[in-house]
Each structure stands twice: as C-alpha cells, then as structure tokens.
Design a protein around this motif. Structure first.
Motif, PDB file in Angstrom:
ATOM      1  N   PRO A 377       0.835  -1.216   0.000  1.00 37.38           N
ATOM      2  CA  PRO A 377       0.000   0.000   0.000  1.00 37.38           C
ATOM      3  C   PRO A 377       0.864   1.258   0.000  1.00 37.38           C
ATOM      4  O   PRO A 377       1.931   1.281   0.610  1.00 37.38           O
ATOM      5  N   ARG A 378       0.388   2.307  -0.685  1.00 35.83           N
ATOM      6  CA  ARG A 378       1.197   3.532  -0.828  1.00 35.83           C
ATOM      7  C   ARG A 378       1.560   4.133   0.530  1.00 35.83           C
ATOM      8  O   ARG A 378       2.634   4.698   0.704  1.00 35.83           O
ATOM      9  N   SER A 379       0.673   3.980   1.509  1.00 39.75           N
ATOM     10  CA  SER A 379       0.927   4.588   2.820  1.00 39.75           C
ATOM     11  C   SER A 379       2.148   3.967   3.497  1.00 39.75           C
ATOM     12  O   SER A 379       2.750   4.571   4.385  1.00 39.75           O
ATOM     13  N   GLU A 380       2.509   2.737   3.074  1.00 37.60           N
ATOM     14  CA  GLU A 380       3.630   2.063   3.748  1.00 37.60           C
ATOM     15  C   GLU A 380       4.945   2.199   2.995  1.00 37.60           C
ATOM     16  O   GLU A 380       5.959   1.652   3.412  1.00 37.60           O
ATOM     17  N   ARG A 381       4.920   2.904   1.869  1.00 38.47           N
ATOM     18  CA  ARG A 381       6.164   3.030   1.090  1.00 38.47           C
ATOM     19  C   ARG A 381       6.983   4.187   1.649  1.00 38.47           C
ATOM     20  O   ARG A 381       6.998   5.286   1.098  1.00 38.47           O
ATOM     21  N   THR A 382       7.664   3.905   2.760  1.00 40.77           N
ATOM     22  CA  THR A 382       8.339   4.995   3.482  1.00 40.77           C
ATOM     23  C   THR A 382       9.848   5.010   3.250  1.00 40.77           C
ATOM     24  O   THR A 382      10.503   5.985   3.581  1.00 40.77           O
ATOM     25  N   ARG A 383      10.403   3.941   2.706  1.00 42.07           N
ATOM     26  CA  ARG A 383      11.877   3.886   2.588  1.00 42.07           C
ATOM     27  C   ARG A 383      12.357   4.679   1.378  1.00 42.07           C
ATOM     28  O   ARG A 383      11.661   4.792   0.374  1.00 42.07           O
ATOM     29  N   ALA A 384      13.590   5.172   1.488  1.00 37.66           N
ATOM     30  CA  ALA A 384      14.111   6.061   0.440  1.00 37.66           C
ATOM     31  C   ALA A 384      14.364   5.326  -0.877  1.00 37.66           C
ATOM     32  O   ALA A 384      14.305   5.916  -1.942  1.00 37.66           O
TER      33      ALA A 384
END
Length: 436
Positions: A377-384
């Motif tokens: 999910p887009r909300s979890e794509r936090t890594r650089a």
C-alpha cells in the motif's frame, strides 16, 4: 575457545554456527601477531621487527565479505593503529597499489586480485606470519583451489595457518591438513543447541508454484514485525527479474549478483545496511559471511543446491543471538533435491505442504494480516529506495557495461531502452559493384 590456541601460534581449524563471531575469532589473534610502531614504543618489540610489507593475510571468497572483514579488523585494530587493506577485483588497481607502497600490516583479499598484484611484484608476501582462509570449505573448493594453492606457495613455509567456516566437510579437513602443521580442530556450539541449524531461527518450507512465487513473496514481505529481508535466488537472471518485480510492487528492493558492476553491488549492500532498502534479492554470492543487523526474514526463492548453501543462506538471520525466520519455497521439480537437504540436515520438512499466495495456513504461520495483497500500500512506502544511495565510481575493471552492469538496470533511461526511443538515422549506402 580459539583465542588461546591461536594466540600461541598453533594452526587452527575453527568451526562454529553462522553468526557466532568467527571474524574476531581469527581477527584478534591476527592483530596481536602483527608488529606495529605502538609495540616498539611500549617496549614489546624491537625497532628492526617493523616492516612495511604485510604480515598477515586473510583470503575470502567474495568481494562483499572482503569489505566487511576489513571494516571489522580496522575497528578492532584501531587502538594500536593497525593498517588493514582490502584487495579485491572489480575496482581500480591504482589506489590498491598506492596503499601497498605506503605500507600495510594486514591484507584481506579475494584470490584473483591477490594473485594479480603478487604476479606484478606489487604485493610482497615474504613477510606473512599468519594466513587465514575464511569460509574455508568454499576456498578449498574446486573453483578456488588452484588459486589458493598458488598463493600458499608464495608464502613463507614457517607461518601460522587458520581455517574458519560454519560448514567443514571431512574432505576439506583432509585437504587442509596438507597445508597445516598439527592443526587443532575446534568446534564450538552451545551445549543445548543440538542440530546443524541455529536454534533461534524458525524454519518454514512450502511447496510453491513458480508462477505464484512473486505474489507469495510480496505477501510474506508484509508479515507483522518484518525488519530487513534477504531473498535468495539460484540464478543471476532470476535475482534481477525478482528485484524489478518487487520494485514495481512498491517494495524498496535492491539486488546483489555477479552480473552487476561492483559499484552497483556495493551500492545495494550499503543501501540495505543503511535501511534505505529493506529487501535485498541476491544470488549465493551474498550467502556467506554477510552480517547485517536487523535481518528478520530470509526467503529461499528457489531451493538451494546443497545443504551447505542452505545453512549459509538461512544463517543471514538469527545472528548473534537474535531471532529470525527462514522460509523456503520449493518448486515441484526441486522436491527430490530438497529431500536430500532435509535428510542431510535432519530437518522435519520431508513433504512440504502445497502452498499458494491465498492459502490460509501461510497467513496464519507467518502472521501476515488477513486481506494482504501482493502490492505494498502507498501509505507504507516509506523507505528512500536504492536511488537514494550514491553509486561510488570505483574505476571498475572487467568491462561489464556502465556502472550498473549490463545496460543500466535502474529506473533511468540508459542502454537499449533509450536507444530504441531515439529516431532511426538513415545511412547512405554506397553503390554496390556487381560480382564478376
């Protein structure tokens, strides 16, 4: 257990499970054997014992491991200011030759580049007092053996030789005795830790269909409490494809395999260590000795070739007393091979359950939240992501295309795809003379 024996100068064959600290088991005695200016100042050595030629040599199978061992030894030798140098292929010769001219105490290297520099008389091995073969069973395997023998013939006959690995088949020990004098074989294990695998790594084995595996992996990667994950493939192509697929599904993934240029390999491993990438897809080149903190899951995307490889692969998690999870996906064709590994390691997974990306038991056993899909999910794509890690220019040798191996495999338009987008240029053809 190895320290008192190794410090006394005896030959050692050291064997302990993955992640139990073998690097310092041979590293500390090596650093003690080396004479540095600090020893002369403290009165432990005479000034004439000092030399700029290397006094200890560690031979390792892969470039990534070479870097890691060098960093560990630099950290351990900081107080006495021991000079440690990594010598490995895939990067420019000049800085390595310069460093050798300035003087080094300990060399960590891969066989190919060591032989290259020794053959060019840039590397002097006449003062080596101690030799270590790290991952010794791999170093004495058929692929490396001729090179390792050549290196050994260049060393002084009076030296200390130490072999270290998690797996030591009898044949290797027999072979090793030819190069050693009265070695002490030390096997270290916890008294209650029976079995070949590390006790605090939970193992799961599933029979999975090849077409469904990317979807399966994508769901496993969303399990609760997953930290960093390593996914092992058997071939370079599979590794490259899977890394691309996972990136398309929204995961911050990188790849380490032999078809990538050295700069790209080091970039991926650095990004993984720094947490910019949390999924590293690799071939067995990264299965030995690589130590990254926080790896919670190891996934065998394809069944390993043999039991040794299995031990080393799953040994990337559950290191230094941490807990880990190892998941193996076995193809229908690979079941006989897996059963041999299962038998050799006395595991209890002779008939892995048939599993698909929708199977309820998969979600239950690996604590994957119900309703998880194969896209992050887009909300979890936090890594650089991989792009955030700089690619070093190593002055690469071996001409494998640009800095990313063949045809640039990052999101940038380079290589064949970019060429296809450019309009074709009409060339004038010279008039042909008819054949007589």
């Amino acid at each position: 257990m190895t320290l008192p024996v190794a410090l006394s100068g005896s030959d050692v064959i050291g064997q302990a499970k993955t992640g139990t600290g073998k690097t310092l088991g041979f590293g500390l005695p090596l650093l003690e054997r080396v004479t540095v200016p600090a020893d002369v100042e403290a009165g432990r050595a005479k000034p004439e014992q000092l030399t700029d030629a290397p006094q200890a040599l560690v031979v390792v199978p892969t470039r990534e491991l070479c870097q890691q061992v060098t960093n560990d030894l630099l950290t351990a030798g900081k107080v006495r200011n021991v000079r440690v140098l990594a010598i490995y292929g895939g990067r420019a010769y000049e800085p390595q030759v310069e460093a050798l001219k300035k003087g080094v105490d300990v060399i960590v290297g891969t066989p190919g580049r060591l032989l290259d520099l020794a053959g060019q008389k840039k590397l002097d091995l006449k003062h080596i007092r101690a030799l270590v073969l790290d991952e010794a069973d791999e170093m004495l395997d058929l692929g490396f053996l001729p090179d390792v023998e050549k290196i050994m013939n260049m060393l002084p006959p009076r030296r200390q030789t130490m072999l270290f690995s998690a797996t030591m088949p009898g044949a290797v020990i027999g072979l090793a005795r030819r190069y050693m004098s009265q070695p002490t074989h030390i096997r270290a294990s916890e008294p209650d830790d029976v079995g070949k695998t590390v006790a605090n790594t939970a193992q799961y084995v599933y029979r999975a269909h090849n077409m469904d595996k990317p979807e399966l992996v994508a769901r496993i990667l969303q399990a609760d409490g997953r930290g960093l994950a390593m996914v092992f493939c058997r071939t370079k192509r599979t590794a490259a494809d899977l890394a691309d697929q996972l990136a398309q599904r929204g995961f911050a993934s990188g790849a380490v395999h032999g078809d990538l240029g050295q700069g790209a390999r080091e970039q991926a491993l650095r990004a993984f260590r720094n947490g910019k990438v949390d999924v590293l897809v690799c071939t067995d080149v990264a299965a030995r000795g690589i130590d990254v903190e926080g790896v919670t899951h190891v996934i065998n995307y394809q069944s390993p070739e043999e039991e040794k490889t299995y031990l080393h692969r799953i040994g990337r998690t559950g290191r230094a007393g941490a807990k880990g999870i190892a998941i193996t996906l076995v193809d229908w064709d690979d079941i006989p091979r897996w059963q041999l590994i299962n038998k050799a390691l006395e595991l209890k997974f002779n008939d892995p359950p048939e599993t698909y990306s929708t199977s309820p038991h998969l979600f239950e056993e690996l604590s994957i939240p119900v309703g998880t899909k194969g896209v992050l999910p887009r909300s979890e794509r936090t890594r650089a992501g991989l792009g955030a890690e700089e690619v070093e220019d190593l002055g690469e040798t071996g001409g494998r295309g640009g800095p990313r191996g063949r045809g640039g495999r990052s999101g940038h338009s380079s290589g064949p795809a970019a060429a296809a987008a450019a309009p074709p240029v009409e060339r004038e053809r010279p008039a042909r003379t008819p054949r007589s």
